[in-house]
Design a protein around this motif. Structure first.
Motif, PDB file in Angstrom:
ATOM      1  N   GLY A  36       0.849  -1.624   0.140  1.00  0.00           N
ATOM      2  CA  GLY A  36      -0.001  -0.104   0.251  1.00  0.00           C
ATOM      3  C   GLY A  36       0.845   1.093  -0.082  1.00  0.00           C
ATOM      4  N   LEU A  37       2.076   1.511  -0.827  1.00  0.00           N
ATOM      5  CA  LEU A  37       3.085   2.347  -0.309  1.00  0.00           C
ATOM      6  C   LEU A  37       3.082   2.722  -1.390  1.00  0.00           C
ATOM      7  N   GLY A  38       3.869   3.427  -2.366  1.00  0.00           N
ATOM      8  CA  GLY A  38       4.944   3.873  -3.076  1.00  0.00           C
ATOM      9  C   GLY A  38       6.372   4.366  -2.604  1.00  0.00           C
ATOM     10  N   ALA A  39       7.109   5.114  -3.493  1.00  0.00           N
ATOM     11  CA  ALA A  39       8.492   5.090  -2.827  1.00  0.00           C
ATOM     12  C   ALA A  39       8.613   6.610  -2.673  1.00  0.00           C
ATOM     13  N   SER A  40       7.821   7.443  -2.266  1.00  0.00           N
ATOM     14  CA  SER A  40       7.890   8.230  -2.258  1.00  0.00           C
ATOM     15  C   SER A  40       6.978   8.382  -0.111  1.00  0.00           C
ATOM     16  N   ASP A  41       5.771   7.382  -0.520  1.00  0.00           N
ATOM     17  CA  ASP A  41       5.245   7.622   0.925  1.00  0.00           C
ATOM     18  C   ASP A  41       6.664   6.466   1.801  1.00  0.00           C
ATOM     19  N   PHE A  42       7.384   6.032   1.247  1.00  0.00           N
ATOM     20  CA  PHE A  42       8.453   5.361   2.244  1.00  0.00           C
ATOM     21  C   PHE A  42       8.532   6.244   2.364  1.00  0.00           C
ATOM     22  N   GLU A  43       9.231   7.198   1.896  1.00  0.00           N
ATOM     23  CA  GLU A  43      10.585   7.990   2.217  1.00  0.00           C
ATOM     24  C   GLU A  43       9.924   8.948   3.226  1.00  0.00           C
ATOM     25  N   VAL A  44       8.774   9.195   2.804  1.00  0.00           N
ATOM     26  CA  VAL A  44       8.466   9.497   4.053  1.00  0.00           C
ATOM     27  C   VAL A  44       8.226   9.255   5.607  1.00  0.00           C
ATOM     28  N   LEU A  45       7.388   7.884   5.761  1.00  0.00           N
ATOM     29  CA  LEU A  45       8.027   7.302   6.337  1.00  0.00           C
ATOM     30  C   LEU A  45       9.133   6.625   6.959  1.00  0.00           C
ATOM     31  N   ASP A  46       9.865   6.844   5.883  1.00  0.00           N
ATOM     32  CA  ASP A  46      11.227   6.640   6.770  1.00  0.00           C
ATOM     33  C   ASP A  46      11.985   7.737   7.270  1.00  0.00           C
ATOM     34  N   VAL A  47      11.795   8.585   6.592  1.00  0.00           N
ATOM     35  CA  VAL A  47      12.156   9.725   7.504  1.00  0.00           C
ATOM     36  C   VAL A  47      11.801  11.021   9.531  1.00  0.00           C
ATOM     37  N   GLY A 100       2.355  26.959  11.387  1.00  0.00           N
ATOM     38  CA  GLY A 100       3.015  25.852  10.804  1.00  0.00           C
ATOM     39  C   GLY A 100       2.573  24.453  11.137  1.00  0.00           C
ATOM     40  N   VAL A 101       2.951  23.646  10.665  1.00  0.00           N
ATOM     41  CA  VAL A 101       2.577  22.002  10.781  1.00  0.00           C
ATOM     42  C   VAL A 101       3.325  21.239  11.043  1.00  0.00           C
ATOM     43  N   ARG A 102       3.089  19.987  11.397  1.00  0.00           N
ATOM     44  CA  ARG A 102       3.988  19.137  11.743  1.00  0.00           C
ATOM     45  C   ARG A 102       2.982  17.381  11.570  1.00  0.00           C
ATOM     46  N   VAL A 103       4.147  16.458  11.527  1.00  0.00           N
ATOM     47  CA  VAL A 103       3.780  15.241  10.350  1.00  0.00           C
ATOM     48  C   VAL A 103       4.676  14.349  12.031  1.00  0.00           C
ATOM     49  N   GLY A 104       3.850  13.728  12.347  1.00  0.00           N
ATOM     50  CA  GLY A 104       4.796  12.182  12.747  1.00  0.00           C
ATOM     51  C   GLY A 104       3.698  11.164  13.081  1.00  0.00           C
ATOM     52  N   LEU A 105       4.987  10.043  13.082  1.00  0.00           N
ATOM     53  CA  LEU A 105       4.127   8.592  12.772  1.00  0.00           C
ATOM     54  C   LEU A 105       3.158   7.892  13.926  1.00  0.00           C
ATOM     55  N   THR A 106       2.230   7.668  12.891  1.00  0.00           N
ATOM     56  CA  THR A 106       1.608   6.779  13.822  1.00  0.00           C
ATOM     57  C   THR A 106       2.209   5.307  14.577  1.00  0.00           C
ATOM     58  N   ASP A 107       1.330   4.668  15.448  1.00  0.00           N
ATOM     59  CA  ASP A 107       1.886   3.309  15.652  1.00  0.00           C
ATOM     60  C   ASP A 107       1.868   2.110  14.464  1.00  0.00           C
ATOM     61  N   ALA A 108       0.475   2.062  14.015  1.00  0.00           N
ATOM     62  CA  ALA A 108       0.309   1.641  12.758  1.00  0.00           C
ATOM     63  C   ALA A 108       1.697   1.932  11.368  1.00  0.00           C
ATOM     64  N   GLY A 109       1.758   2.906  11.573  1.00  0.00           N
ATOM     65  CA  GLY A 109       3.058   3.452  10.755  1.00  0.00           C
ATOM     66  C   GLY A 109       4.182   3.211  10.945  1.00  0.00           C
ATOM     67  N   ARG A 110       4.299   3.251  12.473  1.00  0.00           N
ATOM     68  CA  ARG A 110       5.870   2.720  12.283  1.00  0.00           C
ATOM     69  C   ARG A 110       5.943   1.248  11.656  1.00  0.00           C
ATOM     70  N   ALA A 111       4.746   0.735  12.646  1.00  0.00           N
ATOM     71  CA  ALA A 111       4.817  -0.957  11.901  1.00  0.00           C
ATOM     72  C   ALA A 111       4.981  -0.972  11.006  1.00  0.00           C
ATOM     73  N   ARG A 112       4.604  -0.417  10.032  1.00  0.00           N
ATOM     74  CA  ARG A 112       4.238  -0.373   8.509  1.00  0.00           C
ATOM     75  C   ARG A 112       5.733  -0.131   8.205  1.00  0.00           C
ATOM     76  N   HIS A 113       6.427   0.890   8.754  1.00  0.00           N
ATOM     77  CA  HIS A 113       7.408   0.895   8.310  1.00  0.00           C
ATOM     78  C   HIS A 113       8.973   0.139   8.567  1.00  0.00           C
ATOM     79  N   THR A 114       8.618  -0.823   9.458  1.00  0.00           N
ATOM     80  CA  THR A 114       9.002  -1.621  10.722  1.00  0.00           C
ATOM     81  C   THR A 114       8.646  -3.679   8.922  1.00  0.00           C
ATOM     82  N   GLU A 115       8.219  -3.503   8.615  1.00  0.00           N
ATOM     83  CA  GLU A 115       7.660  -4.420   8.095  1.00  0.00           C
ATOM     84  C   GLU A 115       7.934  -4.076   6.645  1.00  0.00           C
ATOM     85  N   VAL A 116       8.131  -2.864   6.510  1.00  0.00           N
ATOM     86  CA  VAL A 116       8.730  -2.889   4.431  1.00  0.00           C
ATOM     87  C   VAL A 116      10.081  -2.582   4.146  1.00  0.00           C
ATOM     88  N   ARG A 117      10.710  -1.505   5.452  1.00  0.00           N
ATOM     89  CA  ARG A 117      12.312  -1.487   5.454  1.00  0.00           C
ATOM     90  C   ARG A 117      12.770  -2.103   4.839  1.00  0.00           C
TER      91      ARG A 117
END
Length: 134
Positions: A36-47, A100-117
């Motif tokens: 469910g991710l593209g390269a740019s999606d993953f790059e944001v999660l990775d950062v 300004g707006v801040r963006v952070g990972l949710t628990d689900a985002g961290r889990a998806r990042h860990t799975e796909v990294r």
């Protein structure tokens, strides 16, 4: 004559870099699509997962994130909107600047990042090894 060769080599090298970038993005998109991710999606999660925002926090200002992932603010805003809709990131007001707006990972985002990294890193290793001959 020497200048022409040098210029040609420079242009050829630049085009090689562009081709590597394009083919790597295509490979990343293919590999990440089933998750469910593209390269740019993953790059944001990775950062975001690196958690080293300029202020030391784990949430990034949109402009800071845009600079790190090399997207325009408008493209990043659309991407973050999709990731937020999917429950992978959250947005909130910046405490030091209410505009300004801040963006952070949710628990689900961290889990998806860990799975796909590992998958993303394997694609990078393969694609970059092809370029360097390793």
């Amino acid at each position: 004559m020497v200048r022409k060769k040098s210029e040609r080599a420079l242009v050829d090298e630049w085009r090689g870099i562009l081709a590597l970038h394009a083919s790597t993005l295509c490979e990343l998109d293919r590999a990440l699509h089933p998750h469910g991710l593209g390269a740019s999606d993953f790059e944001v999660l990775d950062v975001l997962a690196e958690g080293a925002a300029e202020d030391g926090g784990s949430a990034y200002r949109v402009q800071e994130l845009a600079d790190r992932v090399h997207l325009s603010q408008s493209a990043l805003s659309r991407l973050v909107g999709r990731l937020e809709k999917d429950g992978l990131v959250h947005r909130g007001m910046c405490s030091e600047d209410r505009r300004g707006v801040r963006v952070g990972l949710t628990d689900a985002g961290r889990a998806r990042h860990t799975e796909v990294r590992p998958l993303q890193r394997a694609v990078l290793a393969r694609m970059l090894a092809d370029r360097t001959g390793e």
